[in-house]
Design a protein around this motif. Structure first.
Motif, short mmCIF file in Angstrom:
data_model
loop_
_atom_site.label_atom_id
_atom_site.label_comp_id
_atom_site.label_asym_id
_atom_site.label_seq_id
_atom_site.Cartn_x
_atom_site.Cartn_y
_atom_site.Cartn_z
N GLU A 1 0.83 -1.22 0.00
CA GLU A 1 0.00 0.00 0.00
C GLU A 1 0.86 1.26 0.00
OE1 GLU A 1 -3.77 0.29 2.18
OE2 GLU A 1 -3.09 2.21 3.00
N ARG A 2 1.91 1.26 0.80
CA ARG A 2 2.80 2.43 0.83
C ARG A 2 3.46 2.63 -0.52
NH1 ARG A 2 3.22 6.73 2.01
NH2 ARG A 2 5.46 6.95 2.22
N PRO B 1 -2.26 10.18 -4.23
CA PRO B 1 -2.94 8.93 -3.84
C PRO B 1 -4.46 9.06 -3.82
CG PRO B 1 -1.18 9.46 -2.28
CD PRO B 1 -1.29 10.62 -3.22
N VAL C 1 2.36 1.67 -3.46
CA VAL C 1 1.36 2.14 -4.44
C VAL C 1 1.08 3.63 -4.23
CG1 VAL C 1 -1.07 1.96 -5.13
CG2 VAL C 1 0.28 -0.12 -4.77
N ASP C 2 0.84 4.02 -2.97
CA ASP C 2 0.56 5.44 -2.68
C ASP C 2 1.77 6.33 -2.98
OD1 ASP C 2 -1.94 4.68 -1.80
OD2 ASP C 2 -1.45 4.78 0.33
N LEU D 1 3.30 4.51 -7.56
CA LEU D 1 2.35 4.45 -8.68
C LEU D 1 1.46 5.69 -8.71
CD1 LEU D 1 1.07 0.75 -8.96
CD2 LEU D 1 3.12 1.82 -9.90
N TRP E 1 -8.47 6.72 5.70
CA TRP E 1 -7.27 6.43 4.93
C TRP E 1 -6.58 7.73 4.51
CZ3 TRP E 1 -6.94 7.63 -0.40
CH2 TRP E 1 -5.72 7.24 -1.00
N LEU F 1 -2.53 9.31 5.36
CA LEU F 1 -1.47 9.69 4.41
C LEU F 1 -0.62 10.84 4.96
CD1 LEU F 1 -3.59 9.73 1.12
CD2 LEU F 1 -1.81 8.05 1.68
N TYR G 1 -5.57 9.00 -7.52
CA TYR G 1 -5.24 7.68 -8.08
C TYR G 1 -6.22 6.62 -7.59
CZ TYR G 1 -2.56 3.40 -8.94
OH TYR G 1 -2.16 2.16 -9.34
N ARG G 2 -6.44 6.59 -6.28
CA ARG G 2 -7.35 5.57 -5.74
C ARG G 2 -8.76 5.75 -6.29
NH1 ARG G 2 -7.55 3.02 0.33
NH2 ARG G 2 -5.45 2.45 -0.32
#
Lengths: 189, 189
Positions: free
Chosen positions: A153-154, B162, A156-157, A160, B178, B182, B165-166
């Motif tokens: 998760e880290r 993020p 990806v955040d 990506l 969430w 961050l 993106y999410r």
């Protein structure tokens, strides 16, 4: 052996026509996205460009969203190599830099944008394999006992997400240098 | 005073018709995106829904991309409040949580996706004001002499990226909890 019922049939492997239609339609989609005429991609326009009947396209793909999903699935599969240098940081830097290069290609970006617009949640196909590959890099490292490896998760955040965000939502190009610099933030000082 | 040349004119402020056309067209776009029929948004379809002539829409907005850019500009302006609690972390957590709530709204997300698909680099309008606001929070903090405040680039990469993106590329909902989590990564331990 030629039969009366298929007098014009030439020797081809089974599925040959279907594969040719798919290739022609995929190619038409890519060309139309690359030309960026500002016109919307429609199934009749794709069919005309590909030289096939619109009904064939509708029957096989159903909608522009499904067609773009199919194009993106084949475009974003197996194109990036998962590095294994022995150093996690180096592997992540290489992977991020490769992805930055890919996303700064105008044709790639046009496909990503088109699929976000037309396919809703299927936009997932643009990045699903990238996430799987990132996960493979991290899993391998966890298996080697590296306690410093960040969670998926880290990663990806932290990798990506900024890459796709910068490519899609800003006019900045995601450069390989900048992509590499993102990796440092995944490791506590 | 009624004149022979405008017998049906009622008392309205100048620009009234133009403003009404704009409101009707914007409303039509929002409804069509919300209905998510899978059909592509076209100017003739928007014009029919809005009860105006397609030529009016073409003359004013030129393309679906320009029309969506106009809708998004008015949708994403002034909708989020910049918090000022006295604590930078708390302000960033609130801002990130508000943005998560906004991006998890299906109508917002449909507009963001449509504009990415139709407007290319203009997709910037979905997040330009958010970045300005984040910058305002951080500038204020730097002016107060807080040396721990992250740079704007770090905050964009670590918070905005993020979240978008999410929302856009995954089937996960960006939850406020969430989003708040961050923020911790922006501050060195």
């Amino acid at each position: 052996m030629a039969t009366a019922s298929a007098p014009h049939q030439t020797v081809r492997r089974p599925g040959g026509r279907s594969a040719r239609v798919r290739a022609a339609v995929h190619q038409a989609v890519k060309e139309m996205l690359a030309e960026d005429t500002g016109d919307q991609l429609t199934i009749p326009a794709v069919a005309t460009r590909a030289g096939v009947h619109p009904t064939t396209v509708y029957r096989r793909w159903g909608s522009v969203g499904d067609l773009l999903t199919d194009v993106a699935t084949s475009r974003f599969s197996g194109d990036l190599v998962v590095p294994d240098s022995g150093s996690l940081r180096e592997d992540l830097e290489r992977y991020a830099a490769d992805l930055a290069r890919d996303l700064s290609d105008p044709d790639t970006l046009a496909l990503v944008r088109a699929i976000v617009g037309a396919a809703g949640e299927n936009a997932d196909v643009c990045r699903a394999e990238r996430q799987d590959q990132l996960e493979a890099i991290l899993d391998r490292e966890h298996a080697r006992g590296n306690k410093q490896a960040p969670t998926v998760e880290r990663a990806v955040d932290g990798l990506l997400a900024p890459l796709y965000y910068r490519a899609v939502f800003t006019s900045q190009t995601p450069t390989p240098e900048w992509a590499r610099s993102l990796v440092a933030h995944l490791f506590p000082e």
